[in-house]
Write a protein that holds these residues in place. Structure first.
Motif, PDB file in Angstrom:
ATOM      1  N   ILE A 280       0.820  -1.215   0.000  1.00  0.00           N
ATOM      2  CA  ILE A 280       0.000   0.000   0.000  1.00  0.00           C
ATOM      3  C   ILE A 280       0.853   1.264   0.000  1.00  0.00           C
ATOM      4  O   ILE A 280       0.330   2.369  -0.127  1.00  0.00           O
ATOM      5  CB  ILE A 280      -0.953   0.037   1.213  1.00  0.00           C
ATOM      6  N   LEU A 281       2.166   1.092   0.137  1.00  0.00           N
ATOM      7  CA  LEU A 281       3.058   2.245   0.238  1.00  0.00           C
ATOM      8  C   LEU A 281       3.474   2.703  -1.161  1.00  0.00           C
ATOM      9  O   LEU A 281       4.553   2.373  -1.662  1.00  0.00           O
ATOM     10  CB  LEU A 281       4.274   1.894   1.086  1.00  0.00           C
ATOM     11  N   SER A 282       2.622   3.460  -1.786  1.00  0.00           N
ATOM     12  CA  SER A 282       2.905   3.988  -3.117  1.00  0.00           C
ATOM     13  C   SER A 282       3.885   5.152  -3.031  1.00  0.00           C
ATOM     14  O   SER A 282       4.143   5.707  -1.948  1.00  0.00           O
ATOM     15  CB  SER A 282       1.610   4.471  -3.772  1.00  0.00           C
ATOM     16  N   HIS A 283       4.417   5.546  -4.177  1.00  0.00           N
ATOM     17  CA  HIS A 283       5.323   6.691  -4.218  1.00  0.00           C
ATOM     18  C   HIS A 283       4.659   7.931  -3.625  1.00  0.00           C
ATOM     19  O   HIS A 283       5.249   8.642  -2.792  1.00  0.00           O
ATOM     20  CB  HIS A 283       5.752   6.962  -5.658  1.00  0.00           C
ATOM     21  N   ALA A 284       3.426   8.200  -4.031  1.00  0.00           N
ATOM     22  CA  ALA A 284       2.731   9.399  -3.560  1.00  0.00           C
ATOM     23  C   ALA A 284       2.493   9.350  -2.055  1.00  0.00           C
ATOM     24  O   ALA A 284       2.651  10.366  -1.356  1.00  0.00           O
ATOM     25  CB  ALA A 284       1.400   9.543  -4.298  1.00  0.00           C
ATOM     26  N   PHE A 285       2.132   8.178  -1.545  1.00  0.00           N
ATOM     27  CA  PHE A 285       1.853   8.040  -0.114  1.00  0.00           C
ATOM     28  C   PHE A 285       3.129   8.227   0.700  1.00  0.00           C
ATOM     29  O   PHE A 285       3.140   8.904   1.732  1.00  0.00           O
ATOM     30  CB  PHE A 285       1.236   6.655   0.135  1.00  0.00           C
ATOM     31  N   ILE A 286       4.227   7.633   0.224  1.00  0.00           N
ATOM     32  CA  ILE A 286       5.500   7.749   0.942  1.00  0.00           C
ATOM     33  C   ILE A 286       5.978   9.192   0.974  1.00  0.00           C
ATOM     34  O   ILE A 286       6.347   9.729   2.031  1.00  0.00           O
ATOM     35  CB  ILE A 286       6.567   6.846   0.285  1.00  0.00           C
TER      36      ILE A 286
END
Length: 519
Positions: free
Chosen positions: A111-117
């Protein structure tokens, strides 16, 4: 406790009831010695269990973080709830962000996408990204720059597709960096090393293991970072004595690394010609790893004060037995000693698989035991892959004597790959010169030995065991049940290729034990 079922029918039925999802585990880097392919299991069968926490009650912050991580997927299903959650994440204190991110990375990395990170976790004093996170892109690495002067520790591991320039461009924005770990970023080279030297003068820890940094590029880094405490340069296969001599010349004869206490040159193409002149510039070294190198002579601890040395790893080097024994007599404060596969020569499969190539004999082990028995601080001994041990002795042999007088006093003991190690050699675990005190062992590795169910009473007295590795041994269910009964702290059990244990049962043996106990 129910009686152990002995019939094949009952055992088969019990195995059928234990089928389920396997739990995989892997050995640590320092435990691997590149054994011959025929002796290395093709798949891990690590059985694990989580024991209830005993002691201090978790803080309210920790409990809240656990609840959040456990429910994050459900929160993400509702758009309004998720937007509300994201607004709260932005208010998360910088000191807590790395802790929450670590929990998410462990439990639900997908669930740790680039945008979320980048929106929530590239901040705080510490940032850690690994290549097993599918959401990490080149732009994710570049975005770390926004952490700026607040970032103290940066851990980037295994990014083998990103160019040297990606990492080099990042460092000028991080002037307060103290810890830089780029382990396994295989394209990291001279540009990154030079950028670190120019931009990060406060570095105390540098880990460039398994990168492509040329030796001479380290000279500016070493001279620009006078507070360097840890320098790890393992696994750079292109390094040779000729190239390393340029580094020594570049830093000059008068430069001393007074604060360096950890030096790792493991698995490089260097010999004592290169390593020891650098070591002489590190008068306060406490931890030294030169395993899998072309070293033939012992480190020059006659000229370097040996009293402070806590860790020494010489696995798969060509240092003679005579030199090993002479060296050990000068290191009374050792805590960790690795002498695996001595004579193996960089741990190649051919030489390690060849018993005649090994130089650690029973006679050597007896002499080593006489020295180590007086070392009060010794906690970790690794003799993995010394295939000649036990070849000439029976009964009260060198292995048995070592385990009785030294091994049982350690916290971690690795005897893997010693094929002539028998169950009877473990008898020293049961008593210590008549004293019935339990061994201190918390981790015991016996992979690929001749251990069988006769070892059960000896292993059962190791009440502090947390990890027990028995891959490739002759242990069976009947021998394992009493061990788990007697070792309440045992959490990890490696049963890879144990033919006496059902294939499915190997990966979930604690459940098999639970069912047997309640059956």
């Amino acid at each position: 406790m129910s009686k152990r079922k002995s019939t094949k029918t009952a055992s088969s039925a019990k195995r059928q009831r234990t089928r389920g999802l396997p739990a995989f585990g892997a050995a640590t880097e320092d435990d691997l010695i590149n054994l011959a392919p025929s002796s290395v299991p093709s798949a891990s069968a690590l059985s694990q269990r989580t024991l209830p926490t005993i002691g201090a009650v978790p803080s309210l912050t920790a409990l809240c973080a656990r609840v959040f991580v456990a429910n994050i997927r459900e929160l993400g299903k509702n758009h309004d709830e998720w937007e509300h959650t994201r607004s709260w994440l932005k208010l998360l204190p910088d000191l807590l962000a790395p802790r929450v991110f670590a929990m998410l990375r462990s439990s639900c990395p997908t669930i740790l996408s680039h945008a979320f990170i980048t929106a929530h976790f590239l901040r705080g004093p510490s940032i850690m990204l690994t290549n097993d996170l599918p959401g990490v892109e080149r732009s994710t690495i570049s975005a770390i720059a926004k952490a700026g002067e607040t970032l103290r520790e940066l851990y980037l591991t295994g990014f083998d597709k990103f160019a040297d320039t990606v990492f080099a461009a990042l460092l000028p924005s991080l002037p307060s960096l103290r810890v830089l770990v780029l382990r396994g970023c295989t394209k990291v080279g001279s540009k990154t090393a030079e950028a670190a030297a120019r931009s990060c003068p406060s570095l105390t820890t540098v880990n460039l293991n398994y990168t492509a940094v040329p030796p001479v590029s380290l000279a500016p880094l070493i001279t620009a970072c006078p507070q360097l405490h840890v320098l790890k340069l393992a696994g750079i296969s292109s390094w040779t004595d000729a190239g390393f001599s340029k580094l020594l010349s570049a830093i000059g004869p008068d430069v001393k690394l007074e604060h360096l206490h950890t030096l790792k040159l493991r698995q490089t193409g260097l010999s004592e010609t290169s390593i020891y002149p650098l070591l002489l510039r590190c008068p306060n070294v406490r931890r030294l790893d030169i395993s899998f190198t072309f070293v033939h002579r012992p480190p020059p601890f006659v000229t370097i004060p040996p009293m402070n040395l806590e860790k020494l790893s010489l696995t798969s080097t060509m240092i003679s037995s005579v030199d090993i024994i002479a060296l050990m007599q000068h290191l009374p404060n050792l805590k960790t000693l690795a002498l695996g596969a001595l004579g193996g020569g960089q741990g190649s499969s051919v030489s390690v698989g060849n018993t005649s190539a090994m130089t650690m004999s029973d006679q050597t082990l007896r002499a080593l035991t006489d020295v180590l028995v007086n070392y009060e601080h010794l906690e970790n001994v690794n003799l993995v892959g010394n295939t000649k041990l036990g070849l000439t002795s029976r009964g009260n042999g060198a292995l048995s004597d070592f385990i009785l007088r030294v091994g049982r006093k350690c916290r971690r003991l690795n005897l893997g790959g010693i094929q002539f190690l028998r169950s009877s050699d473990l008898a020293g675990l049961l008593s210590d010169s008549g004293q019935q005190a339990s061994p201190r062992l918390e981790e015991l590795i016996l992979n690929n030995t001749s251990v069988d169910d006769e070892a059960t009473p000896y292993l059962s007295c190791c009440h502090s065991l947390v990890t027990l590795e028995l891959a490739g041994t002759k242990i069976t269910n009947a021998g394992l049940f009493p061990i788990i009964d007697a070792c309440p702290r045992l959490e990890k059990l490696d049963l890879t290729s144990c033919r006496g244990v059902g294939v499915v049962d190997r990966r979930r043996f604690f459940e098999v034990w639970e069912q047997e106990r309640s059956g």
